[in-house]
Write a protein that holds these residues in place. Structure first.
Motif, short mmCIF file in Angstrom:
data_model
loop_
_atom_site.label_atom_id
_atom_site.label_comp_id
_atom_site.label_asym_id
_atom_site.label_seq_id
_atom_site.Cartn_x
_atom_site.Cartn_y
_atom_site.Cartn_z
N UNK B 158 2.73 -4.06 -8.13
CA UNK B 158 1.80 -4.25 -7.01
C UNK B 158 0.97 -2.98 -6.79
N UNK B 160 0.44 -0.62 -9.07
CA UNK B 160 -0.44 -0.41 -10.23
C UNK B 160 -1.68 -1.30 -10.16
N UNK B 161 -1.48 -2.56 -9.71
CA UNK B 161 -2.62 -3.47 -9.60
C UNK B 161 -3.63 -2.93 -8.60
N UNK B 162 -3.13 -2.44 -7.46
CA UNK B 162 -4.03 -1.90 -6.44
C UNK B 162 -4.76 -0.66 -6.96
N UNK B 163 -4.01 0.21 -7.63
CA UNK B 163 -4.63 1.43 -8.15
C UNK B 163 -5.68 1.10 -9.21
N UNK B 164 -5.39 0.11 -10.03
CA UNK B 164 -6.34 -0.24 -11.10
C UNK B 164 -7.66 -0.77 -10.52
N UNK B 165 -7.61 -1.29 -9.29
CA UNK B 165 -8.84 -1.77 -8.67
C UNK B 165 -9.64 -0.64 -8.03
N UNK B 166 -8.99 0.52 -7.87
CA UNK B 166 -9.69 1.67 -7.30
C UNK B 166 -9.17 2.10 -5.94
N UNK B 167 -8.07 1.48 -5.48
CA UNK B 167 -7.48 1.92 -4.21
C UNK B 167 -6.79 3.26 -4.40
N UNK B 168 -6.94 4.16 -3.44
CA UNK B 168 -6.20 5.42 -3.53
C UNK B 168 -4.78 5.19 -2.99
N UNK B 171 -4.54 3.90 0.67
CA UNK B 171 -5.00 2.51 0.82
C UNK B 171 -4.00 1.54 0.18
N UNK B 175 -2.62 -1.38 2.48
CA UNK B 175 -3.09 -2.76 2.29
C UNK B 175 -2.14 -3.61 1.45
N UNK B 176 -1.39 -2.96 0.57
CA UNK B 176 -0.61 -3.74 -0.39
C UNK B 176 0.91 -3.57 -0.22
#
Lengths: 246, 260
Positions: B158, B160-168, B171, B175-176
């Motif tokens: 979860x 990694x998916x957020x980070x791959x979208x550009x979330x720091x 965030x 958010x996740x």
């Protein structure tokens, strides 16, 4: 940026996990619009290589330049660079607490400050494209593996990336669902997306790839067009791999 | 339905699980018994039971105030401690771990006295404020462990998916990870809430007029010790029975995205 310059430039990178050498002096260029398929036995370092491109995996030495940005330049913001790189995981990794639609709109709303209606419009368009619009209000757990992976592709596309990275996108799927995911990937390839794909799907590699890269023990053994790679592999190690898998 | 991860911490009340038929019947028997006794005793013997019931409720409000203020503060401290314990920054990690170690090694009553008197040397604060700070300081450490376990229970994919979208990192957490961790955290937090409510009875020693303090006041004037403590025990039981049920239904509603 010079248009002729490769959009991904990997220059002699090395990666160690403790004393284990996961990547051994790997160099690879990917041109804009090019489709590169990375093959190799498990443990060959192909997923590790893919994950270094958006810095989910760090490197021990070498240089990676994506769209003109050096991933290890302290002056660069990795999060901004990652927005240009969509990633699809083997295990989908959809946000479990969000509906399908919210999975697609979360990043554009929070990161690009897109307003909700615009983000939803974009999301519905992408859901149409991956053929799953009717499931917009479902939660990930309510979808089949193939459906989840198609949503995951749409989620990555929602950020309108320049490059898409696929990390064994069909390996966790039941055989009957592999086709629907590959179909979406083929469509994407035909539209001109720059793609780096780690997979075991030889048919996909043959049909879509501009370049096939074969890795073993952390190093690139062979790199060729699909025709040459599958029909006239140069290395004994490649021939052995192909015999085992085909 | 995916297998859910649960954190079991056994110092609160038993949170009824809708699937656990035995516990549900026990819960109903206890509730009906408690309410019956709270009604019948004052009716049959108004002196002293009805008098006690008229005298003590002032303290219920105080108990709730102390509990809610303490748990709110403890949640904030707990979140920071949990994040600190997971931090890659060694210094922050050390501070958070040290806090947890120290607090967990000292009995709550000793901490209450210590903070109350230590605080009294620096600033003069109302007794109830000192009590809240002491309770929150102690429970923050336990809550920190709950948050840490809850955050760790979320699949790293979860993140990694957020980070791959550009979330720091911040965030991604906001958010996740935390919205999902909350689901895992709620049962033990509810449990800690009930445990804390019961432990607030200790603040009666610090001249805070909670349920127990009011009872002690009544008993010392009337000498009806047995009757008074009977009513007090019943009041605490009624509160925790209701709370445990509320938390259980809240937990059920929060899990909506896990149901097919």
């Amino acid at each position: 940026m010079n248009a002729a310059e490769p959009i991904i430039q990997i220059k002699s990178i090395n990666k160690y996990f403790g004393s284990f050498k996961a990547l051994d002096n790997v160099s690879l260029d990917v041109e804009v619009g090019e489709k590169v398929v990375v093959l190799g036995p498990s443990g060959s370092g192909k997923s590790t290589l893919l994950r270094t491109i958006n810095r989910l995996e760090t490197i021990s030495s070498g240089t990676i330049i994506v769209d003109g940005h050096d991933l290890y330049d302290p002056g660069e913001d990795i999060n901004t660079i990652r927005m240009e790189l969509g990633m699809v995981f083997q295990s989908f990794n959809l946000f479990k607490h969000k509906t399908v639609l919210e999975n697609l709109t979360l990043a554009p709303i929070k990161l690009k400050k897109m307003d909700k209606s615009r983000a939803e419009e974009l999301a519905y368009g992408l859901l149409d494209k991956v053929g799953i619009r009717d499931r917009a209000d479902h939660y990930p757990v309510q979808l089949s593996g193939g459906q989840q992976q198609r949503v995951a592709i749409a989620r990555a596309l929602a950020m309108e990336p320049k490059i898409m990275l696929f990390d064994e996108p069909t390996s966790a799927l039941d055989p009957e669902m592999i086709g629907e995911v590959l179909e979406v990937m083929v469509t994407l390839a035909k539209e001109g997306m720059t793609m780096v794909v780690v997979t075991h799907e030889m048919g996909f590699a043959r049909e879509v790839a501009d370049q096939v890269v074969f890795m073993d023990e952390g190093a690139i053994i062979e790199q060729a067009s699909p025709d040459v790679f599958f029909d006239h592999p140069a290395h004994a190690r490649t021939r052995l791999f192909l015999e085992q898998i085909l | 339905m995916t297998e859910q991860k649960r954190i079991e911490i056994g110092d609160g009340a038993v949170i009824p699980d809708p699937e656990d038929k035995g516990l549900i019947s026990a819960w109903w028997i206890a509730l009906i018994g408690t309410i019956s006794l709270l009604i019948i005793l004052p009716l049959v013997k108004p002196d002293p039971y009805a008098r006690i019931l008229a005298f003590v409720p002032d303290g219920i409000l105080v108990t709730f105030k102390v509990t809610i203020a303490s748990i709110s503060l403890a949640l904030v401290i707990g979140l920071l401690t949990g994040l600190g314990r997971l931090s890659k920054n060694r210094f922050i990690n050390l501070i958070a771990s040290l806090y947890v170690e120290v607090v967990r090694g000292i009995p709550l009553l000793v901490q209450l006295f210590y903070i109350y008197f230590a605080l009294g040397r620096i600033v003069r604060v109302p007794d109830i404020v000192a009590a809240v700070i002491a309770m929150a300081f102690c429970y923050g450490a336990y809550m920190g462990e709950v948050f840490r376990a809850g955050i760790k229970s979320i699949d790293f994919g979860q993140t990694e998916a957020a980070m791959s979208l550009g979330f720091n990192a911040r965030q991604t957490m906001a958010y996740v990870v935390l919205p999902q961790a909350w689901r895992t955290i709620l049962p033990p937090v509810g449990n800690e809430f009930i445990a804390l409510l019961k432990d607030t009875s200790l603040v009666s020693i610090l001249a805070v007029a909670d349920i127990l303090r009011r009872g002690r006041e009544y008993a010392s004037e009337s000498f009806n010790y047995f009757e008074t403590y009977t009513m007090i025990a019943l009041i605490y039981l009624l509160i925790t029975l209701i709370l445990s049920r509320l938390i259980s239904s809240m937990e059920y509603r929060l899990s909506h995205y896990e149901r097919r």
